[in-house]
Design a protein around this motif. Structure first.
Motif, PDB file in Angstrom:
ATOM      1  N   PHE A 562       0.879  -1.206   0.069  1.00 41.97           N
ATOM      2  CA  PHE A 562      -0.061   0.059  -0.108  1.00 41.97           C
ATOM      3  C   PHE A 562       0.734   1.222   0.197  1.00 41.97           C
ATOM      4  N   THR A 563       2.035   1.393   0.735  1.00 37.15           N
ATOM      5  CA  THR A 563       2.686   2.430   0.846  1.00 37.15           C
ATOM      6  C   THR A 563       3.464   2.876  -0.312  1.00 37.15           C
ATOM      7  N   SER A 564       4.138   1.614  -1.175  1.00 34.26           N
ATOM      8  CA  SER A 564       4.672   1.690  -2.599  1.00 34.26           C
ATOM      9  C   SER A 564       3.678   2.167  -3.308  1.00 34.26           C
ATOM     10  N   ALA A 565       2.189   1.744  -3.426  1.00 35.26           N
ATOM     11  CA  ALA A 565       1.134   2.233  -4.287  1.00 35.26           C
ATOM     12  C   ALA A 565       0.938   3.918  -4.099  1.00 35.26           C
ATOM     13  N   ALA A 566       1.044   4.267  -2.646  1.00 31.02           N
ATOM     14  CA  ALA A 566       0.983   5.566  -2.415  1.00 31.02           C
ATOM     15  C   ALA A 566       2.161   6.476  -3.031  1.00 31.02           C
ATOM     16  N   GLU A 567       3.320   5.879  -2.984  1.00 29.44           N
ATOM     17  CA  GLU A 567       4.409   6.765  -3.396  1.00 29.44           C
ATOM     18  C   GLU A 567       4.356   7.136  -4.774  1.00 29.44           C
ATOM     19  N   LEU A 568       4.049   6.036  -5.588  1.00 25.24           N
ATOM     20  CA  LEU A 568       3.974   6.304  -6.947  1.00 25.24           C
ATOM     21  C   LEU A 568       2.514   6.869  -7.305  1.00 25.24           C
ATOM     22  N   SER A 569       1.562   6.970  -6.552  1.00 20.80           N
ATOM     23  CA  SER A 569       0.366   7.722  -6.791  1.00 20.80           C
ATOM     24  C   SER A 569       0.914   9.268  -6.581  1.00 20.80           C
ATOM     25  N   ALA A 570       1.644   9.479  -5.341  1.00 20.99           N
ATOM     26  CA  ALA A 570       2.058  10.665  -5.004  1.00 20.99           C
ATOM     27  C   ALA A 570       2.904  11.297  -6.052  1.00 20.99           C
ATOM     28  N   ASP A 576       1.193  15.881 -12.366  1.00 22.29           N
ATOM     29  CA  ASP A 576       0.070  16.701 -12.471  1.00 22.29           C
ATOM     30  C   ASP A 576       0.315  18.003 -12.182  1.00 22.29           C
ATOM     31  N   ASN A 577       0.589  18.315 -10.699  1.00 24.38           N
ATOM     32  CA  ASN A 577       0.570  19.528 -10.331  1.00 24.38           C
ATOM     33  C   ASN A 577       1.415  20.694 -11.074  1.00 24.38           C
ATOM     34  N   HIS A 578       2.528  20.088 -11.531  1.00 16.69           N
ATOM     35  CA  HIS A 578       3.709  20.629 -12.285  1.00 16.69           C
ATOM     36  C   HIS A 578       3.403  21.059 -13.757  1.00 16.69           C
ATOM     37  N   THR A 579       2.532  20.423 -14.223  1.00 20.63           N
ATOM     38  CA  THR A 579       2.356  20.432 -15.648  1.00 20.63           C
ATOM     39  C   THR A 579       1.014  21.106 -15.941  1.00 20.63           C
ATOM     40  N   GLN A 580       0.463  21.683 -15.175  1.00 20.83           N
ATOM     41  CA  GLN A 580      -0.602  22.845 -15.451  1.00 20.83           C
ATOM     42  C   GLN A 580      -1.794  22.041 -16.108  1.00 20.83           C
ATOM     43  N   GLY A 581      -2.087  20.758 -15.729  1.00 24.97           N
ATOM     44  CA  GLY A 581      -3.422  20.054 -16.335  1.00 24.97           C
ATOM     45  C   GLY A 581      -3.303  19.444 -17.724  1.00 24.97           C
ATOM     46  N   GLN A 582      -1.926  19.484 -18.330  1.00 25.81           N
ATOM     47  CA  GLN A 582      -1.570  19.115 -19.656  1.00 25.81           C
ATOM     48  C   GLN A 582      -2.050  17.525 -19.399  1.00 25.81           C
ATOM     49  N   TYR A 583      -1.597  16.877 -18.643  1.00 30.70           N
ATOM     50  CA  TYR A 583      -1.541  15.439 -18.409  1.00 30.70           C
ATOM     51  C   TYR A 583      -2.947  14.725 -17.643  1.00 30.70           C
ATOM     52  N   SER A 584      -3.743  15.672 -17.078  1.00 27.43           N
ATOM     53  CA  SER A 584      -4.769  15.537 -16.136  1.00 27.43           C
ATOM     54  C   SER A 584      -5.545  14.321 -16.327  1.00 27.43           C
ATOM     55  N   LYS A 585      -5.895  14.039 -17.740  1.00 24.38           N
ATOM     56  CA  LYS A 585      -6.708  13.244 -18.193  1.00 24.38           C
ATOM     57  C   LYS A 585      -6.007  11.654 -17.675  1.00 24.38           C
ATOM     58  N   GLY A 589      -7.702   9.841 -11.220  1.00 24.30           N
ATOM     59  CA  GLY A 589      -7.940   8.631 -10.210  1.00 24.30           C
ATOM     60  C   GLY A 589      -6.715   8.464  -9.298  1.00 24.30           C
ATOM     61  N   ALA A 590      -5.591   9.032  -9.915  1.00 23.21           N
ATOM     62  CA  ALA A 590      -4.316   9.174  -8.976  1.00 23.21           C
ATOM     63  C   ALA A 590      -4.618   9.494  -7.482  1.00 23.21           C
ATOM     64  N   ARG A 591      -5.202  10.581  -7.394  1.00 20.62           N
ATOM     65  CA  ARG A 591      -5.433  11.148  -6.169  1.00 20.62           C
ATOM     66  C   ARG A 591      -6.522  10.145  -5.219  1.00 20.62           C
ATOM     67  N   LYS A 592      -7.373   9.577  -5.633  1.00 22.23           N
ATOM     68  CA  LYS A 592      -8.208   8.788  -5.122  1.00 22.23           C
ATOM     69  C   LYS A 592      -7.403   7.471  -4.751  1.00 22.23           C
ATOM     70  N   GLU A 593      -6.559   7.013  -5.674  1.00 18.80           N
ATOM     71  CA  GLU A 593      -5.941   5.815  -5.224  1.00 18.80           C
ATOM     72  C   GLU A 593      -4.920   6.111  -3.898  1.00 18.80           C
ATOM     73  N   LEU A 594      -4.386   7.476  -3.942  1.00 18.31           N
ATOM     74  CA  LEU A 594      -3.468   7.910  -3.146  1.00 18.31           C
ATOM     75  C   LEU A 594      -4.295   8.018  -1.615  1.00 18.31           C
ATOM     76  N   GLU A 626      -8.937  16.130   1.126  1.00 17.78           N
ATOM     77  CA  GLU A 626      -9.444  17.687   0.961  1.00 17.78           C
ATOM     78  C   GLU A 626      -9.255  18.061  -0.150  1.00 17.78           C
ATOM     79  N   ASN A 627      -8.134  17.388  -1.264  1.00 16.26           N
ATOM     80  CA  ASN A 627      -8.217  18.225  -2.457  1.00 16.26           C
ATOM     81  C   ASN A 627      -8.389  17.325  -3.522  1.00 16.26           C
ATOM     82  N   ILE A 628      -9.208  16.420  -3.429  1.00 19.12           N
ATOM     83  CA  ILE A 628      -9.629  15.442  -4.631  1.00 19.12           C
ATOM     84  C   ILE A 628     -10.743  16.020  -5.409  1.00 19.12           C
ATOM     85  N   PRO A 629     -10.553  16.243  -6.749  1.00 22.13           N
ATOM     86  CA  PRO A 629     -11.627  16.806  -7.785  1.00 22.13           C
ATOM     87  C   PRO A 629     -12.960  15.743  -7.486  1.00 22.13           C
TER      88      PRO A 629
END
Length: 656
Positions: A562-570, A576-585, A589-594, A626-629
Motif C-alpha cells: 500500500f505505501t509503495s502504491a501511495a508513493e507512486l500515486s504521489a 500533474d501539479n507541475h504540468t498545469q493540467g496538460q496530463y490531467s486526463k 484517479g491517482a488522487r483517489k488511489e493515493l 481535501e483536495n480530490i476533484p
C-alpha cells in the motif's frame, strides 16, 4: 582434575560441575603460560571450538538458542579475555619447528568465540559482545586484515560479520567505529584474491591449505586454484558486516547515517566500487554486488512512517530533523566525483551480463576451482534474485535523491542521464502465467523483476524473531515507474521539457550510457501519456497485491504494497501539479488511489500497533481527500474512516 594435559582433553572438557568450572579456570591460566607448548594451545582451543560448533549445529532450528552449561562455564571462567589474549599473544616459543601450531591455536581461539556467539540468545549475545569489545576485538580484527597469513584475514572478516549480523555491533558502536569498519571491509573486498593465491603457492605458507580445504598434503597448485573461492566467500562476509552495522532494529536515525558519511564520505565510493565488481568464474553465485547495493540503500532509507512525496500535518517534525539529515546525506553523495555515472554503471553491469556465460561458470566451478559444494540449480536461480536486488536498490536511490534534487544542486543533465534506466525499469514483464517455458530467459527476467526487499537483521533468522524489517523496497514493477515519475517531476518543476525537445546536440554532462535521442523520446508528450497510464495501472496492481496480503493477515507485507502504491500515486499527482493540467486526463484517479492506499496502509499499521505509522498514513489520507476533484468519486465514508484511524492512533500514542 589435577593434571590438564594433551592426553586428557575429553575428560577435562567433558567433566560435570563443579569440576568443569575448576578445570576451565586452570586450563585458561595454562593457555597463557609463558613458553606454553603451541600444540597444547592448538588442541584445546580446537576442541572447545568444535564443542561450540556441534552445539549450534544440533540445536539450530529446533530448540530456542541459549548458552549451554558448558558455554556458561566457559564464559564464567573468562574465555573471552583468555582467548583474545591467545589471539594476540606472542609469548610462545618462536621455535622454527612448529610456528604452524602456534598460528592454528590463535586461529582456533578467535573462531571459537565466533561459534560461541551463535549459540546464545539475544541477551547473551549482547553480553558476550560487550565483553569482546572491552577486550579490543574490533581493533584485533581490523589489524588482522593486514596479517601475513591469508587465513587470518579471512577469519577477521568472518568474526566481524558474526558480531555485526548475528549480534548487535551496529547498535553498540560509535559513528567513528562504524565508519572505520565499513571502509576496512570494503577495501578488503576490493583487494582481489592475489594475496590469497600467493599464500597457497609459497612454500612457507602453503600449509594454510589444511585450514581451507580440511586435509593435509594438498598440492600447492590445487590449493591456489581453490583459494579464490574462499576469498570470494570472505568478500560476501565483508559486505554482510557493513550491512549488519546499518540493518538494525529499530533502524538507525537518519542523523546517525549522516554522521557516518561525514566521518568517511569515501565509504560511498568504496561501496559503489563493490557494487560493480564483476561476477567471478570461481564463485559465480556471489551476491557481493547486491549486498553493496543494499548497504547504499540503507544509508538513504526513509523512516518507516514516511511515504516520500506525501505531506501530512506532522511534516514539520520530520522536515526539521530526519529530512534535514537525509538531504545532507544526499548532498554528500552528489558531491562525490562521478556519482551519477556510478549509479548508471551498476545498472549497466547487470544489463550487459550474459546469463549463458554465467551458466557455463556454474557448470565448471567444481572442475576448475575444486568447489566442495558446487552451486546447484537453486543457486543459479538466486543469481537473478540478487540482480533484482541491485536494480531496485538503485531505483530506490534515484527516487530518493529526486526529492533533494534542488537543495543538492543536481543538474538537468544528471536527471536526464538517469531517465533511461528508470524508463527500462518501467517496461512490462511477463507474469508467471504468461511465460514461454521454452525460453528460460523469460523465467529469469520474471524472477529478477519480481524481487522485493524485506530485510531484517540476520540474527532474527537464527533466533526465530519477528521484527518490522528495517529495509523494505518494492519490486521493479512499482520502483521503476516511481523513479521515472520522480525524474519527470523534477524536469517539470524546472520547466525543462520544451528546452529538451528543442535541443540539437546532447547537453554538457549527459552520460555516455544514453544519448539525446533517448532523452527526447522519453520526454516526448505522447510517450509520457503512455507511461502515465501504465504507472496508474501499476498503482492499482500494487493495491490489489496489498489487499490480497491483507486477507492473508500478512499485515506488514500488505502495508508495504500500500505505501509503495501511495508513493507512486504521489509522484503522479506531483507531476500533474507541475504540468498545469496538460496530463490531467491520464492521471485521473491517482488522487483517489493515493487516499485509498494511505488509508489501507494506516489500517495495516493499526493491526500491528505501529501507531506512529498509522498517524502519519491516516493524516496523509485525510489531507489528500481535501483536495480530490469531484470527478474522482471518493466515497465520504472512506474519509470518515481515515479520520477515525487518525484519532485511534493519537489516542494510543498519548496513552504511552
Amino acid at each position: 582434575m589435577n593434571n590438564i594435559t594433551l592426553n586428557n582433553i575429553e575428560q577435562v572438557l567433558g567433566a560435570r560441575e563443579p569440576e568443569l568450572s575448576q578445570n576451565l579456570t586452570k586450563l585458561f591460566a595454562k593457555l597463557l603460560e609463558r613458553n606454553q607448548d603451541p600444540t597444547f594451545v592448538q588442541n584445546y582451543t580446537g576442541a572447545i571450538k568444535v564443542r561450540f560448533r556441534n552445539e549450534f549445529q544440533t540445536r539450530k532450528g529446533r530448540d530456542p538458542l541459549s548458552f549451554s552449561a558448558f558455554g556458561r562455564a566457559c564464559y564464567a571462567a573468562g574465555i573471552v579475555k583468555t582467548f583474545l589474549a591467545v589471539v594476540t599473544s606472542h609469548l610462545y616459543t618462536q621455535s622454527q619447528s612448529q610456528p604452524k601450531e602456534r598460528y592454528i591455536g590463535q586461529y582456533n581461539a578467535l573462531e571459537a568465540l565466533q561459534e560461541f556467539m551463535q549459540t546464545g540468545n539475544l541477551t547473551e549475545r549482547r553480553t558476550l559482545l560487550e565483553d569482546m569489545k572491552k577486550n579490543h576485538v574490533i581493533n584485533i580484527c581490523l589489524s588482522h586484515l593486514n596479517h601475513p597469513l591469508c587465513i587470518f584475514r579471512q577469519l577477521a572478516i568472518n568474526t566481524l560479520r558474526v558480531l555485526a549480523s548475528e549480534s548487535v555491533l551496529g547498535e553498540t558502536s560509535s559513528v567513528t567505529e562504524i565508519a572505520d569498519m565499513i571502509a576496512a571491509v570494503c577495501r578488503f573486498t576490493l583487494e582481489g584474491p592475489d594475496f590469497f593465491i600467493e599464500s597457497m603457492r609459497s612454500p612457507n605458507t602453503t600449509w594454510q591449505s589444511q585450514m581451507v580445504m580440511g586435509a593435509t598434503d594438498i598440492p600447492a597448485k590445487r590449493a591456489a586454484e581453490h583459494v579464490p573461492r574462499l576469498y570470494a566467500m570472505a568478500q560476501e562476509s565483508a559486505l554482510w558486516t557493513a550491512h549488519g552495522l546499518l540493518c538494525t532494529t529499530p533502524p538507525p536515525s537518519r542523523k546517525h547515517c549522516l554522521d557516518i558519511l561525514k566521518k568517511k564520505p569515501e565509504i560511498l565510493d568504496l561501496l559503489f566500487d563493490c557494487a560493480i565488481i564483476t561476477r567471478p568464474p570461481w564463485y559465480p553465485e556471489t551476491q557481493v554486488d547486491s549486498i553493496a547495493c543494499e548497504v547504499i540503500a540503507l544509508f538513504f532509507q526513509w523512516p518507516s512512517h514516511i511515504v516520500p512525496g506525501v505531506s501530512t500535518p506532522q511534516d514539520n517534525v520530520f522536515r526539521a530533523q530526519e529530512w534535514k539529515a537525509m538531504t545532507q546525506a544526499v548532498a554528500i553523495l552528489t558531491s562525490r566525483e562521478d556519482w551519477c555515472e556510478k549509479i548508471i554503471e551498476v545498472w549497466m553491469k547487470i544489463e550487459e551480463e550474459d546469463w549463458r556465460e554465467v551458466r557455463g561458470w556454474f557448470d565448471r566451478v567444481e572442475v576448475d576451482y575444486h568447489a566442495f559444494e558446487p552451486p546447484d540449480e537453486d543457486a543459479f536461480g538466486q543469481v537473478f534474485e540478487y540482480r533484482g536486488t541491485s536494480r531496485i536498490s538503485m531505483l530506490r536511490l534515484v527516487s530518493t535523491l529526486s526529492h533533494a534534487a534542488e537543495s543538492c544542486g543536481v543538474t538537468n543533465a544528471e536527471i536526464e542521464s538517469l531517465l533511461r534506466m528508470a524508463y527500462l525499469a518501467s517496461r512490462k514483464v511477463k507474469s508467471a502465467s504468461e511465460l514461454d517455458h521454452s525460453k528460460p530467459e523469460d523465467r529469469y527476467t520474471c524472477v529478477e523483476r519480481m524481487e522485493e526487499i524485506f530485510r531484517s537483521p540476520m540474527y532474527t533468522v537464527s533466533l526465530n524473531m519477528t521484527v518490522d524489517a528495517p529495509l523494505q523496497i518494492a519490486d521493479e514493477s512499482i520502483m521503476g515507474p516511481t523513479a521515472l515519475a520522480r525524474l519527470l517531476v523534477v524536469l517539470a518543476q524546472r520547466k525543462a521539457f520544451d528546452t529538451i525537445q528543442g535541443l540539437k546536440k546532447a547537453p554538457n554532462g549527459l552520460s555516455s550510457s544514453t544519448c539525446l535521442n533517448h532523452v527526447q523520446q522519453i520526454t516526448n508528450p505522447d510517450v509520457i501519456r503512455r507511461f502515465l497510464k501504465i504507472a496508474l495501472q501499476r498503482v492499482q496492481a500494487s493495491m490489489d497485491k496489498g489487499r490480497e496480503r491483507s486477507r492473508e493477515n500478512d499485515n506488514n507485507y500488505a502495508r508495504v504494497a500500500f505505501t509503495s502504491a501511495a508513493e507512486l500515486s504521489a509522484a503522479l499527482v506531483a507531476f500533474d501539479n507541475h504540468t498545469q493540467g496538460q496530463y490531467s486526463k491520464e492521471v485521473l484517479g491517482a488522487r483517489k488511489e493515493l487516499a485509498l492506499a494511505l488509508g489501507n496502509a494506516a489500517e495495516m499499521a493499526i493491526r500491528e500497533k505501529h501507531w506512529q505509522q498509522a498517524l502519519y498514513f491516516g493524516s496523509g489520507a485525510v489531507n489528500v481527500a481535501e483536495n480530490i476533484p469531484a470527478g474522482e468519486h471518493l466515497d465520504h465514508n472512506i474519509t470518515a474512516k481515515n479520520k477515525r484511524r487518525v484519532e485511534q492512533a493519537r489516542t494510543a500514542i498519548s496513552a504511552k
